[in-house]
Design a protein around this motif. Structure first.
Motif, mmCIF file in Angstrom:
data_model
loop_
_atom_site.group_PDB
_atom_site.id
_atom_site.type_symbol
_atom_site.label_atom_id
_atom_site.label_comp_id
_atom_site.label_asym_id
_atom_site.label_seq_id
_atom_site.Cartn_x
_atom_site.Cartn_y
_atom_site.Cartn_z
ATOM 1 N N SER A 1 57.173 25.203 41.946
ATOM 2 C CA SER A 1 56.107 26.072 41.430
ATOM 3 C C SER A 1 56.680 27.333 40.800
ATOM 4 C CB SER A 1 55.135 26.456 42.551
ATOM 5 O OG SER A 1 54.437 25.329 43.007
ATOM 6 N N ASN A 2 57.692 27.907 41.441
ATOM 7 C CA ASN A 2 58.322 29.109 40.887
ATOM 8 C C ASN A 2 58.962 28.817 39.530
ATOM 9 O OD1 ASN A 2 57.558 30.653 43.092
ATOM 10 N ND2 ASN A 2 59.478 30.316 44.170
ATOM 11 N N GLN A 3 59.671 27.701 39.437
ATOM 12 C CA GLN A 3 60.277 27.309 38.164
ATOM 13 C C GLN A 3 59.200 27.025 37.123
ATOM 14 O OE1 GLN A 3 62.721 23.963 39.216
ATOM 15 N NE2 GLN A 3 64.513 25.253 39.520
ATOM 16 N N ALA A 4 58.149 26.354 37.549
ATOM 17 C CA ALA A 4 57.072 26.006 36.625
ATOM 18 C C ALA A 4 56.377 27.248 36.076
ATOM 19 C CB ALA A 4 56.057 25.100 37.318
ATOM 20 N N ALA A 5 56.154 28.247 36.919
ATOM 21 C CA ALA A 5 55.478 29.473 36.467
ATOM 22 C C ALA A 5 56.284 30.161 35.363
ATOM 23 C CB ALA A 5 55.258 30.421 37.646
ATOM 24 N N ARG B 1 43.626 33.407 46.555
ATOM 25 C CA ARG B 1 43.324 34.705 47.181
ATOM 26 C C ARG B 1 44.515 35.283 47.937
ATOM 27 N NH1 ARG B 1 38.712 31.764 47.994
ATOM 28 N NH2 ARG B 1 39.184 31.247 50.153
ATOM 29 N N HIS B 2 45.271 34.427 48.632
ATOM 30 C CA HIS B 2 46.359 34.897 49.492
ATOM 31 C C HIS B 2 47.742 34.843 48.838
ATOM 32 C CE1 HIS B 2 43.133 34.174 52.403
ATOM 33 N NE2 HIS B 2 43.709 35.149 53.073
ATOM 34 N N ARG B 3 47.849 34.126 47.717
ATOM 35 C CA ARG B 3 49.108 34.038 46.977
ATOM 36 C C ARG B 3 50.256 33.481 47.810
ATOM 37 N NH1 ARG B 3 49.061 37.798 42.259
ATOM 38 N NH2 ARG B 3 46.869 38.272 42.003
ATOM 39 N N GLU B 4 49.934 32.532 48.655
ATOM 40 C CA GLU B 4 50.962 31.852 49.443
ATOM 41 C C GLU B 4 50.581 30.390 49.586
ATOM 42 O OE1 GLU B 4 50.165 32.564 54.057
ATOM 43 O OE2 GLU B 4 50.300 34.448 52.967
ATOM 44 N N ALA B 5 51.569 29.562 49.890
ATOM 45 C CA ALA B 5 51.356 28.121 49.993
ATOM 46 C C ALA B 5 50.508 27.773 51.209
ATOM 47 C CB ALA B 5 52.700 27.406 50.087
ATOM 48 N N VAL C 1 47.694 17.639 52.516
ATOM 49 C CA VAL C 1 47.598 18.373 51.250
ATOM 50 C C VAL C 1 48.532 19.577 51.295
ATOM 51 C CG1 VAL C 1 46.066 19.695 49.721
ATOM 52 C CG2 VAL C 1 45.164 17.724 50.963
ATOM 53 N N ILE C 2 49.212 19.823 50.175
ATOM 54 C CA ILE C 2 49.969 21.059 49.970
ATOM 55 C C ILE C 2 49.422 21.705 48.707
ATOM 56 C CG2 ILE C 2 52.190 22.141 49.456
ATOM 57 C CD1 ILE C 2 53.568 19.683 50.639
ATOM 58 N N VAL C 3 49.149 22.999 48.770
ATOM 59 C CA VAL C 3 48.782 23.759 47.573
ATOM 60 C C VAL C 3 49.746 24.931 47.481
ATOM 61 C CG1 VAL C 3 46.963 24.970 46.315
ATOM 62 C CG2 VAL C 3 46.344 23.148 47.916
ATOM 63 N N THR C 4 50.377 25.091 46.315
ATOM 64 C CA THR C 4 51.284 26.218 46.104
ATOM 65 C C THR C 4 50.809 27.026 44.898
ATOM 66 O OG1 THR C 4 52.771 24.840 44.780
ATOM 67 C CG2 THR C 4 53.315 25.108 47.106
ATOM 68 N N PRO C 5 51.024 28.341 44.952
ATOM 69 C CA PRO C 5 50.620 29.182 43.821
ATOM 70 C C PRO C 5 51.652 29.141 42.700
ATOM 71 C CG PRO C 5 51.570 30.543 45.542
ATOM 72 C CD PRO C 5 51.544 29.120 46.075
ATOM 73 N N LEU C 6 51.176 29.280 41.489
ATOM 74 C CA LEU C 6 52.034 29.481 40.332
ATOM 75 C C LEU C 6 52.050 30.987 40.090
ATOM 76 C CD1 LEU C 6 50.628 26.634 38.084
ATOM 77 C CD2 LEU C 6 52.963 26.761 38.958
ATOM 78 N N LEU C 7 53.091 31.653 40.548
ATOM 79 C CA LEU C 7 53.195 33.106 40.448
ATOM 80 C C LEU C 7 54.240 33.491 39.416
ATOM 81 C CD1 LEU C 7 53.173 34.032 44.229
ATOM 82 C CD2 LEU C 7 51.371 34.531 42.577
ATOM 83 N N TYR C 8 53.857 34.406 38.537
ATOM 84 C CA TYR C 8 54.796 34.988 37.585
ATOM 85 C C TYR C 8 54.766 36.491 37.820
ATOM 86 C CZ TYR C 8 57.270 36.031 33.288
ATOM 87 O OH TYR C 8 58.200 36.477 32.381
ATOM 88 N N GLY C 9 55.775 36.972 38.520
ATOM 89 C CA GLY C 9 55.736 38.370 38.955
ATOM 90 C C GLY C 9 54.584 38.528 39.927
ATOM 91 N N LYS C 10 53.684 39.445 39.627
ATOM 92 C CA LYS C 10 52.515 39.654 40.487
ATOM 93 C C LYS C 10 51.277 38.909 39.994
ATOM 94 C CE LYS C 10 54.132 44.012 42.201
ATOM 95 N NZ LYS C 10 53.779 45.268 42.785
ATOM 96 N N ARG C 11 51.415 38.252 38.848
ATOM 97 C CA ARG C 11 50.282 37.518 38.276
ATOM 98 C C ARG C 11 50.221 36.098 38.797
ATOM 99 N NH1 ARG C 11 49.436 36.491 32.676
ATOM 100 N NH2 ARG C 11 51.650 36.142 32.591
ATOM 101 N N ILE C 12 49.015 35.680 39.147
ATOM 102 C CA ILE C 12 48.841 34.290 39.571
ATOM 103 C C ILE C 12 48.297 33.496 38.384
ATOM 104 C CG2 ILE C 12 46.554 34.676 40.590
ATOM 105 C CD1 ILE C 12 47.850 32.590 42.789
ATOM 106 N N LEU C 13 49.032 32.468 38.016
ATOM 107 C CA LEU C 13 48.674 31.659 36.855
ATOM 108 C C LEU C 13 47.805 30.464 37.237
ATOM 109 C CD1 LEU C 13 52.207 31.482 35.176
ATOM 110 C CD2 LEU C 13 50.429 33.217 34.863
ATOM 111 N N GLY C 14 47.896 30.030 38.486
ATOM 112 C CA GLY C 14 47.151 28.861 38.937
ATOM 113 C C GLY C 14 47.776 28.284 40.189
#
Length: 171
Positions: free
Chosen positions: A150-154, A80-84, A112-125
């Protein structure tokens, strides 16, 4: 820098999505280190988990969860927030539902750490790293490392999806 280089090399060389996702999870588990790592790709519009990959020495302790369960925990907050998000071991996290907090305690999940997989403005997971309750908390530096991975992975995930689409169209 060395960890980023070592873990990012395989991402560049993989073009099959399934192998790529496992490489991402294994790289995060090694780089932090984390006892459990999971990666979810999602379709938020359809409220659906597309891929689920586990890694780390305690990968067998990671339960299968439905999208609505992910949405109630830190993963949902990150989507929802698109941040770690960093959550420490001994403090209940208000971003998680009571049911998720209870499950976390029963599975002896610590930090626990959760990071977003972001590609541009799209969240992949998301990618989630977890430690056992008796292991040290993750740090802000760990979050920064995971964000970079995560950025590299996206980017690698989007490239692998593109290659798959091109290959399917050609066949």
């Amino acid at each position: 820098t060395e960890v980023l280089y070592r873990t990012s090399r395989p991402l560049i060389e993989l073009d099959r999505l399934e192998g790529l996702l496992q490489t991402v999870v294994d790289s995060v588990a090694e780089a932090l280190p984390a006892s459990r790592v999971s990666l979810f790709t999602v379709d938020i519009g359809q409220k659906k988990v597309l891929h689920r990959v586990r890694g780390g020495r305690d990968a067998d302790l990671i339960d299968d969860v439905a999208f609505h369960e992910l949405w109630q925990g830190l993963t949902g907050w990150v989507l929802r927030h698109r941040e770690a998000a960093l959550s420490l071991a001994d403090e209940p996290d208000a971003r998680e539902s009571a049911a998720v907090q209870k499950k976390r305690r029963s599975l002896e999940v610590g930090s626990v750490i959760v990071t977003p997989l972001l590609y541009g403005k799209r969240i992949l997971g998301t990618i989630t790293a977890m430690n056992h309750i008796i292991e040290p908390n993750f740090t802000v530096q760990d979050v920064e490392l995971m964000n970079a991975l995560s950025n590299q992975a996206a980017i690698a995930i989007e490239n692998a999806r593109l290659i798959e689409r091109i290959t399917e169209a050609r066949d």
